[in-house]
Design a protein around this motif. Sequence first.
Motif, PDB file in Angstrom:
ATOM      1  N   LYS A   2       0.841  -1.195   0.000  1.00 57.33           N
ATOM      2  CA  LYS A   2       0.000   0.000   0.000  1.00 57.33           C
ATOM      3  C   LYS A   2       0.879   1.248   0.000  1.00 57.33           C
ATOM      4  N   LEU A   3       0.340   2.341  -0.510  1.00 53.77           N
ATOM      5  CA  LEU A   3       1.073   3.594  -0.510  1.00 53.77           C
ATOM      6  C   LEU A   3       1.541   3.960   0.901  1.00 53.77           C
ATOM      7  N   HIS A   4       2.705   4.526   0.977  1.00 53.63           N
ATOM      8  CA  HIS A   4       3.347   5.000   2.209  1.00 53.63           C
ATOM      9  C   HIS A   4       3.869   3.869   3.094  1.00 53.63           C
ATOM     10  N   GLU A   5       3.775   2.623   2.638  1.00 55.93           N
ATOM     11  CA  GLU A   5       4.418   1.537   3.380  1.00 55.93           C
ATOM     12  C   GLU A   5       5.918   1.585   3.119  1.00 55.93           C
ATOM     13  N   PRO A   6       6.725   1.127   4.086  1.00 53.93           N
ATOM     14  CA  PRO A   6       8.172   1.155   3.896  1.00 53.93           C
ATOM     15  C   PRO A   6       8.643   0.081   2.912  1.00 53.93           C
ATOM     16  N   MET A   7       9.732   0.389   2.257  1.00 53.58           N
ATOM     17  CA  MET A   7      10.363  -0.560   1.353  1.00 53.58           C
ATOM     18  C   MET A   7      10.762  -1.814   2.127  1.00 53.58           C
ATOM     19  N   PRO A   8      10.431  -2.990   1.614  1.00 60.02           N
ATOM     20  CA  PRO A   8      10.899  -4.216   2.279  1.00 60.02           C
ATOM     21  C   PRO A   8      12.420  -4.342   2.185  1.00 60.02           C
ATOM     22  N   GLU A   9      12.977  -5.132   3.068  1.00 59.16           N
ATOM     23  CA  GLU A   9      14.409  -5.448   2.986  1.00 59.16           C
ATOM     24  C   GLU A   9      14.658  -6.202   1.678  1.00 59.16           C
ATOM     25  N   LEU A  10      15.770  -5.933   1.041  1.00 57.99           N
ATOM     26  CA  LEU A  10      16.113  -6.630  -0.203  1.00 57.99           C
ATOM     27  C   LEU A  10      16.895  -7.887   0.153  1.00 57.99           C
TER      28      LEU A  10
END
Length: 146
Positions: A2-10
Amino acid sequence: MKLHEPMPELSGATAWLNGEKTKAELVGDKPTLIHFWAVSCSICKETMPEVNELRDKYKDDLNVVAVHMPLTGADNDMDKIREAADQYGLTQPVFVDSEYKLTDAFENELAPAYYVFDREGQLRHYQAGRTGLDMVEDRIERVIEQ
């Protein structure tokens, strides 16, 4: 996502091409475009020159990471992935996601798909499909200006 969720760890790549990147390396300095593609995806192949143009145009202001998300069992062939990455001019880091770990973290189901994150690593825009790239550059410019 969803918008404004943080980027997941790569994390969880079965391989990296063109160097590995971490979330910590991407967040804080510049916005980031993460694009999902697959060897067997004809639309991905058609749009890759446009993705590369964005990468080159905004090289000083934007991080770009490609994620290879297999759509078929044959898409897991590393030689084919390397060959396609070379053929389509992917010089950005390529996260090979043969086990769908990053794909699942993004809750991504489509290729091509484009995720634009701001400097703080918050999702600011998502598009998918052939026409998805049409709005991506506008969103990239917005997050660069912020």
